[in-house]
Design a protein around this motif. Structure first.
Motif, PDB file in Angstrom:
ATOM      1  N   GLU A   6     -45.138  31.997  34.061  1.00  0.00           N
ATOM      2  CA  GLU A   6     -46.497  31.658  34.480  1.00  0.00           C
ATOM      3  C   GLU A   6     -46.570  31.674  36.014  1.00  0.00           C
ATOM      4  O   GLU A   6     -45.751  31.033  36.674  1.00  0.00           O
ATOM      5  CB  GLU A   6     -46.834  30.254  33.964  1.00  0.00           C
ATOM      6  N   GLY A   7     -47.481  32.441  36.549  1.00  0.00           N
ATOM      7  CA  GLY A   7     -47.631  32.462  38.005  1.00  0.00           C
ATOM      8  C   GLY A   7     -46.683  33.383  38.730  1.00  0.00           C
ATOM      9  O   GLY A   7     -46.774  33.525  39.946  1.00  0.00           O
ATOM     10  N   SER A   8     -45.722  34.003  38.055  1.00  0.00           N
ATOM     11  CA  SER A   8     -44.831  34.960  38.731  1.00  0.00           C
ATOM     12  C   SER A   8     -44.551  36.111  37.773  1.00  0.00           C
ATOM     13  O   SER A   8     -43.768  35.977  36.850  1.00  0.00           O
ATOM     14  CB  SER A   8     -43.521  34.295  39.163  1.00  0.00           C
ATOM     15  N   GLN A   9     -45.241  37.236  38.010  1.00  0.00           N
ATOM     16  CA  GLN A   9     -45.121  38.311  37.032  1.00  0.00           C
ATOM     17  C   GLN A   9     -43.790  39.047  37.143  1.00  0.00           C
ATOM     18  O   GLN A   9     -43.168  39.052  38.209  1.00  0.00           O
ATOM     19  CB  GLN A   9     -46.297  39.289  37.164  1.00  0.00           C
ATOM     20  N   ALA A  10     -43.363  39.620  36.016  1.00  0.00           N
ATOM     21  CA  ALA A  10     -42.131  40.402  35.981  1.00  0.00           C
ATOM     22  C   ALA A  10     -42.408  41.757  36.626  1.00  0.00           C
ATOM     23  O   ALA A  10     -43.314  42.463  36.216  1.00  0.00           O
ATOM     24  CB  ALA A  10     -41.688  40.597  34.534  1.00  0.00           C
ATOM     25  N   ARG A  11     -41.603  42.092  37.638  1.00  0.00           N
ATOM     26  CA  ARG A  11     -41.818  43.367  38.350  1.00  0.00           C
ATOM     27  C   ARG A  11     -40.839  44.403  37.799  1.00  0.00           C
ATOM     28  O   ARG A  11     -39.622  44.250  37.942  1.00  0.00           O
ATOM     29  CB  ARG A  11     -41.583  43.146  39.849  1.00  0.00           C
ATOM     30  N   PRO A  12     -41.354  45.459  37.164  1.00  0.00           N
ATOM     31  CA  PRO A  12     -40.441  46.457  36.595  1.00  0.00           C
ATOM     32  C   PRO A  12     -39.829  47.337  37.677  1.00  0.00           C
ATOM     33  O   PRO A  12     -40.534  47.803  38.565  1.00  0.00           O
ATOM     34  CB  PRO A  12     -41.336  47.273  35.658  1.00  0.00           C
ATOM     35  N   ILE A  13     -38.527  47.540  37.625  1.00  0.00           N
ATOM     36  CA  ILE A  13     -37.844  48.452  38.537  1.00  0.00           C
ATOM     37  C   ILE A  13     -37.630  49.787  37.796  1.00  0.00           C
ATOM     38  O   ILE A  13     -37.725  50.841  38.379  1.00  0.00           O
ATOM     39  CB  ILE A  13     -36.523  47.819  39.024  1.00  0.00           C
ATOM     40  N   VAL A  14     -37.351  49.704  36.521  1.00  0.00           N
ATOM     41  CA  VAL A  14     -37.281  50.875  35.636  1.00  0.00           C
ATOM     42  C   VAL A  14     -37.979  50.493  34.344  1.00  0.00           C
ATOM     43  O   VAL A  14     -37.802  49.377  33.870  1.00  0.00           O
ATOM     44  CB  VAL A  14     -35.811  51.236  35.289  1.00  0.00           C
ATOM     45  N   GLY A  15     -38.753  51.418  33.807  1.00  0.00           N
ATOM     46  CA  GLY A  15     -39.399  51.140  32.522  1.00  0.00           C
ATOM     47  C   GLY A  15     -40.838  50.706  32.724  1.00  0.00           C
ATOM     48  O   GLY A  15     -41.266  50.415  33.847  1.00  0.00           O
ATOM     49  N   PRO A  16     -41.567  50.672  31.608  1.00  0.00           N
ATOM     50  CA  PRO A  16     -42.990  50.363  31.692  1.00  0.00           C
ATOM     51  C   PRO A  16     -43.246  48.901  32.039  1.00  0.00           C
ATOM     52  O   PRO A  16     -42.432  48.032  31.732  1.00  0.00           O
ATOM     53  CB  PRO A  16     -43.499  50.678  30.279  1.00  0.00           C
ATOM     54  N   ALA A  17     -44.399  48.648  32.681  1.00  0.00           N
ATOM     55  CA  ALA A  17     -44.772  47.262  32.990  1.00  0.00           C
ATOM     56  C   ALA A  17     -45.224  46.580  31.700  1.00  0.00           C
ATOM     57  O   ALA A  17     -45.869  47.204  30.864  1.00  0.00           O
ATOM     58  CB  ALA A  17     -45.907  47.248  33.997  1.00  0.00           C
TER      59      ALA A  17
END
Ligand code: XBP
Ligand code: MG
Length: 256
Positions: A226-237
């Protein structure tokens, strides 16, 4: 959701960022207690992470970074003693709640439990350390959330060998194509892939961010919370901004 049947988590660097401010500090405290002037700096520790397992790491240090050290005749016993002291220091640090879980870990564990997806651990660290970390960060008894805890010397060959993942899969009576592994390092990725686990989701940290994760199904900075999104480095968001079960399901075979 038929796939995945289980989530298998690495511990150090994956459940929590324990290497720099946990294990490293505990090693240095054990060295100091033993009257040794060895100090593992943040940079040196990054080099020592080339080898998994604390006892193996001490030996690697002596062979490559402290060749002048005249050790006792029984070097194995000396290293084992030092390592036991290191484990005591590490557990004390965990009791002081020195290291939090990484963002999104508790959220995903709870979601999996609610959905009846089985959980396990595959780590090279010592079993007591795993329990100490979980005790200090999750509700009491959380170690029992994990059906199999593959840790430390339970297998002869540590990561990057696949043995610990094979050990966990055997205990859970699951095939490698039924699970997702969560890792933070190239060694961990190699271990999971070596056991035939195709879907390895990597969350990086300062020590592992520059490693090669080409073989991973997806790479993120964190699982997101919550409040901190997962940032994709490889692969779909992920559609929901975090790595949750709905997102993990999209990584698997689509006919299951
Ligand atoms: C992490 C490791 C361990 C710890 C130290 O493994 O390589 O060696 O640094 O643990 P993982 P011990 O990421 O697979 O959890 O000193 O207890 O061996
Ligand atoms: Mg790790």
């Amino acid at each position: 959701m038929a796939w995945p049947r289980a989530l298998i988590f690495d511990v150090d660097g994956t459940l929590a960022d324990t290497e720099r401010d946990g294990h490293r500090i505990a090693f240095n405290s054990a060295f100091s207690d033993a009257g040794l002037d060895w100090v593992w700096s943040v940079d040196l520790y990054g080099k020592l992470l080339a080898v998994t397992g604390g006892k193996e790491r001490i030996r690697y240090y002596l062979e490559n970074f402290n060749e002048g050290f005249i050790g006792p005749n029984d070097l194995d016993a000396f290293i084992a003693d030092l390592h036991r002291a290191k484990t005591r220091h590490y557990m004390a640090l965990m009791q002081q709640r020195a290291i939090p879980l990484s963002p999104g870990v508790e959220r995903l564990l709870e979601e999996a439990r609610m959905a009846g997806i089985r959980l396990a651990i595959a780590t090279t660290t010592t079993a007591e350390n795993v329990e100490a970390l979980l005790d200090s960060t999750l509700p009491s008894g959380a170690i029992d959330w994990f059906e199999a805890v593959g840790a430390g010397d339970v297998v002869p060959n540590k990561k990057p060998a696949p043995d610990i993942y094979t050990w966990v899969l055997e205990r859970m009576c699951l095939g490698p194509d039924q699970v997702v592994a969560f890792e933070d390092s190239a060694h961990g990725l190699e271990a999971a892939k070596g056991a035939g686990i195709e879907c390895v989701l990597v969350t990086v940290n300062d020590y592992t961010a520059e490693q090669n994760f080409d073989a991973a199904t997806a790479v993120f900075d964190t699982l997101g919370d919550e409040g901190s999104q997962a940032r994709p480095i490889v692969g779909p968001a992920p559609a929901g901004d975090v790595v949750d079960l709905a997102y993990i399901h999209t990584l698997g075979p689509q006919d299951r």
